[in-house]
Design a protein around this motif. Structure first.
Motif, PDB file in Angstrom:
ATOM      1  N   SER A  29       0.825  -1.207   0.000  1.00 30.81           N
ATOM      2  CA  SER A  29       0.000   0.000   0.000  1.00 30.81           C
ATOM      3  C   SER A  29       0.858   1.256   0.000  1.00 30.81           C
ATOM      4  O   SER A  29       0.519   2.252  -0.647  1.00 30.81           O
ATOM      5  N   LEU A  30       1.980   1.211   0.720  1.00 29.43           N
ATOM      6  CA  LEU A  30       2.870   2.376   0.759  1.00 29.43           C
ATOM      7  C   LEU A  30       3.416   2.690  -0.628  1.00 29.43           C
ATOM      8  O   LEU A  30       3.416   3.843  -1.073  1.00 29.43           O
ATOM      9  N   PHE A  31       3.874   1.644  -1.341  1.00 29.38           N
ATOM     10  CA  PHE A  31       4.386   1.858  -2.696  1.00 29.38           C
ATOM     11  C   PHE A  31       3.299   2.401  -3.612  1.00 29.38           C
ATOM     12  O   PHE A  31       3.509   3.355  -4.361  1.00 29.38           O
ATOM     13  N   LEU A  32       2.123   1.762  -3.568  1.00 30.89           N
ATOM     14  CA  LEU A  32       1.044   2.189  -4.449  1.00 30.89           C
ATOM     15  C   LEU A  32       0.610   3.618  -4.162  1.00 30.89           C
ATOM     16  O   LEU A  32       0.371   4.409  -5.077  1.00 30.89           O
ATOM     17  N   THR A  33       0.487   3.939  -2.886  1.00 29.93           N
ATOM     18  CA  THR A  33       0.057   5.288  -2.523  1.00 29.93           C
ATOM     19  C   THR A  33       1.084   6.322  -2.975  1.00 29.93           C
ATOM     20  O   THR A  33       0.720   7.388  -3.486  1.00 29.93           O
ATOM     21  N   GLY A  34       2.371   6.006  -2.793  1.00 25.76           N
ATOM     22  CA  GLY A  34       3.402   6.934  -3.242  1.00 25.76           C
ATOM     23  C   GLY A  34       3.364   7.140  -4.745  1.00 25.76           C
ATOM     24  O   GLY A  34       3.430   8.274  -5.241  1.00 25.76           O
ATOM     25  N   PHE A  35       3.218   6.045  -5.502  1.00 21.81           N
ATOM     26  CA  PHE A  35       3.124   6.166  -6.951  1.00 21.81           C
ATOM     27  C   PHE A  35       1.894   6.964  -7.355  1.00 21.81           C
ATOM     28  O   PHE A  35       1.950   7.828  -8.236  1.00 21.81           O
ATOM     29  N   ALA A  36       0.766   6.634  -6.723  1.00 20.90           N
ATOM     30  CA  ALA A  36      -0.470   7.315  -7.082  1.00 20.90           C
ATOM     31  C   ALA A  36      -0.374   8.805  -6.795  1.00 20.90           C
ATOM     32  O   ALA A  36      -0.867   9.628  -7.578  1.00 20.90           O
TER      33      ALA A  36
END
Length: 787
Positions: free
Chosen positions: A659-666
């Protein structure tokens, strides 16, 4: 250096803001592609290599008891390449200072040499001495959880007799990459140990001298697993065979398979989503960015530059941006993939697990990225190059000059000239404004996708550990007991309530499908273990008829009202057809349920209590644990709080990083979309806005027109982005669902607020930057006519 190369340098310097954000958006798509595909490839290749090296069994066949002379007969069956018999048992384990009980899964070692099937990988220490029945190898997960080293001592209740077992070494096995207590859906290295012990000692302890109660085998090339299982079951049935099964039904492999399935889904869907969104946004932004240089392209043509060098110049600009995004994305993706692979190292017990990146991963992602950038640049260039230089040097001709019905309608509703101008510009350019709204909405959507996992995890915990499983402890017995067992446990210190759990292993068949599961007996008044319907309401078991979890029904392809063939795999192995009464919705695991009286009638056996659920007084739990450890008929004790802690420590750890990676990318993509939208809109409208300033509009009024349009786009994009995010989340959960876990679709208000808030803040900051540029606008240079 050519003139076009000098212009390229100036363009990169002048457009560094949009170029950097486009590169970052591309880098996010690249990184997601490289990280998830690489991690998936690492899991697949590492586990297949380990299975092959360790000769992981293809078929597993538990049974009650069979003489050792039956082994050669089983080994001679068609399709069997190699076979080993062994002794397997469950035993309570005590390890101070741990207060709660633990369970040891005992597996015998061959009389001579090492196992030829499911070979062990010795991490430390040495093999147990054959003449020392109280030595054992312990699973690495349990050893790490408790800091055990060779030479440590464990207290194990082996067949009712307490034994002090010395740890000779620490080992790994392909059979127990995940330690699954009782074959359940949640691994638990802290409370479930695998102990490999000399066979001679286990033979004597369990009265199995010259006998065995478990078989593992590998298949010959070309053999059919189903045919071999049928033959093995036929041979073992007189000896209490409990149903042979293949790897697909082996608890550890099922968990590995589900992990790989989920990673494959994420490696397919998420890179596609990120690369698709990034490619779309880059295409749109690049096209609009090139369109803002319409007059420069016309001037180059008027000065005699052919179309070819001009096209190469702008494609070079696009390629430089793409190269920046690709390089950054590959570096970031490798770092991410290495971190994600490291998570599996912590709880998936391979001897070696390394992140592996294949060249085609980078090649495919780079090709998509460059195609998006180049396509956007070429689309804009083609429109400009088709114009004559004299025509292209002028600002674009407005599509309409006369007032139409729209203007008359707006004039009646909107009296403010500025508001009318904003509304007219929005409605007269539906395609461009629609793409801007869609681009911002995509930024919101992937923020929702990156953050909603926590909502689903919280809901899963609430449903499974709060509504369905309401007990504090589950006590499993070594063999089925009489119906009085709950009353006897209720008299122990600290027990507030006790309810029986009746369960038998069964094979369900329907529509040419077959699977192994547990059949539970339910009582209408049960309050500690409940079965829920699709609305999370308790289901009252009907007097007759099966309750099947939705995944089981899907695998068997049955619906309520249809019959299922049920074969009990213990005792007299009764078999019959039972209709499906209703479907249940379970978030963790799968099972079948029957009214307890119907189950006992089906079994024709009053000893149907295989476990008990307890609600206990937290202040007296330690005393209760001490009493339970001394009961010889208790095989294991499972605390719901510990199971929840283990679940959160494993699954939540992965979701946290993911979730951390996805949120940062988003967030990067959302900021890039919003920033480029308003920056390019300012470049496109510069001549028009400067004209308004000359006509007497103040700086604030001019800014209000531009930012008013952007505000409308932003407000339209937020609800659309939330809907798109919900749809993407639904599709992801559908694709990632497994038999072990099914995360419910829940997107909370804080998640929507977070996604919208990031985009709103990005919009406000971008608007402030645009207002600053507007205030510094050079009216003379912008309005100068190029002849």
């Amino acid at each position: 250096m050519s003139l076009l190369d000098l212009k390229l340098r100036r363009d990169l310097r002048h457009l560094r803001g949009p170029m950097v954000t486009i590169g970052l958006v591309m880098a996010c798509g690249m990184a997601a592609f490289v990280a998830f595909l690489g991690t998936h490839a690492s899991l697949v290749e590492n586990h297949l290599a380990y299975y092959h090296e360790a000769r992981f069994a293809h078929v597993f066949a538990p049974l009650r008891r069979a003489p050792e002379r039956l082994g050669p007969r089983l080994a001679s069956l068609p399709g069997v390449a190699a076979l080993e018999t062994r002794i397997v048992a469950e035993a309570p384990l005590t390890l101070p200072p741990m207060v709660e009980p633990a369970t040891a899964h005992l597996v015998s070692l061959p009389f001579q040499g090492e196992p030829g099937i499911n070979r062990l990988h010795l991490r430390s220490g040495q093999w147990p001495r054959r003449e020392s029945p109280q030595e054992a190898l312990v699973s690495e997960g349990f050893a790490v959880a408790h800091g055990l080293k060779p030479g440590a001592t464990l207290t194990v209740l082996i067949n009712g007799k307490q034994a002090r077992v010395r740890v000779a070494g620490v080992a790994l096995s392909p059979e127990f990459l995940f330690a699954m207590p009782g074959g359940g859906p949640i691994p638990d290295d802290r409370h479930y140990a695998i102990l490999w012990m000399p066979r001679r000692g286990l033979e004597v302890a369990y009265d199995l001298v010259g006998a065995f109660n478990d078989v593992v085998l590998t298949l010959a090339p070309g053999a059919t697993e189903a045919a071999v299982i049928t033959e093995v079951d036929r041979v073992l049935e007189p000896y209490g065979g409990l149903g042979a099964h293949g790897r697909e039904d082996q608890s550890s492999h099922k968990f590995v398979r589900d992990e790989i399935h989920q990673m494959r889904t994420m490696a397919t869907w998420l890179p596609a989503i990120f690369m698709g969104v990034a490619a779309f946004l880059i295409h749109v932004v690049m096209a609009r960015l090139i369109a803002t240089q319409r007059e420069q392209i016309a001037a180059l043509k008027a000065l005699g530059f052919p179309d070819g060098p001009i096209v190469r110049h702008y494609l070079k600009l696009a390629t430089l941006v793409g190269a920046f995004g690709i390089a950054l994305g590959v570096v970031l993706g490798i770092w991410m993939g290495d971190r994600m692979t490291a998570i599996y190292v912590d709880y998936m017990r391979f001897p070696v697990i390394e992140y592996r990146l294949h060249a085609w991963h980078v090649g495919v992602a780079a090709a998509v990225s460059l195609a998006a950038v180049g396509g956007g640049a070429w689309g804009a260039l083609r429109q400009v190059l088709d114009l004559r230089p004299a025509e292209a040097l002028r600002p674009p001709v407005p599509p309409r000059f006369q007032a139409g019905r729209l203007d008359a309608w707006l004039g009646g509703l909107i009296h403010s000239p500025r508001t009318r101008m904003v509304t007219r510009n929005l409605l007269r350019r539906p395609a461009r404004n629609g793409l801007s709204v869609l681009g911002i909405a995509m930024g919101v959507a992937i923020l929702v996708v990156g953050f909603f996992w926590w909502d689903g995890l919280d809901e899963l915990v609430r449903i499974h550990f709060g509504l369905a499983q309401r007990q504090h402890l589950t006590v499993a017995f070594t063999q089925p007991l009489q119906r009085s067992a709950p009353a006897e446990l209720a008299r122990l210190p600290g027990v507030l309530a006790a309810e029986s759990v009746s369960a038998v292993p069964v094979r369900l068949r329907a529509n040419h499908h077959s699977l192994l599961t547990a059949l539970f007996g339910l009582t209408p008044e049960a309050g500690l273990r409940r079965v829920l319907d699709s609305a999370n309401r308790p289901l009252v078991p009907p007097p007759s008829g099966l309750l099947l979890s939705e995944p089981l029904a899907k695998r068997l392809q049955v619906h309520p009202g249809e019959d299922v063939d049920v074969e009990v795999l213990e005792g007299e192995r009764r078999r019959g057809r039972i209709p499906v009464a209703a479907l249940t919705r379970e978030s963790i695991g799968t099972a079948a349920y029957l009214h307890v009286e119907s189950l006992q009638a089906f079994l024709d056996d009053g000893r149907a209590v295989s476990a008990c659920d307890l609600r206990v007084d937290a202040a007296r739990t330690d005393a209760l644990y001490a009493r339970l450890k001394g009961l010889p008929k208790v095989a294991s004790v499972t605390a719901k709080a510990e199971a929840l802690k283990t679940f959160l420590a494993t699954s939540a750890a992965w979701i946290r990083v993911f979730s951390l990676f996805l949120t940062g990318f988003a967030a990067v993509i959302a900021v890039g979309v919003v920033y480029n939208n308003i920056r390019i809109a300012l470049a496109e409208r510069a001549w028009e806005l400067a004209s308004l300033r000359v006509l007497g509009f103040t700086q604030g009024e001019v800014a209000g027109i531009l930012l008013g349009e952007f505000a409308v786009q932003l407000l339209l994009a937020l609800p659309l982005g939330c809907l798109l995010g919900l749809g993407l989340a639904r599709a992801l959960l559908w694709a990632m669902a497994t038999d072990a876990f099914r995360i419910p679709l829940i997107v909370s208000a804080p998640t929507y607020l977070f996604a919208c808030g990031v985009v709103l803040v990005s919009g406000i900051l971008s608007a402030l930057g645009a207002r600053r540029r507007l205030d510094r606008m050079d009216l003379v240079s912008i309005l100068k006519t190029r002849e």
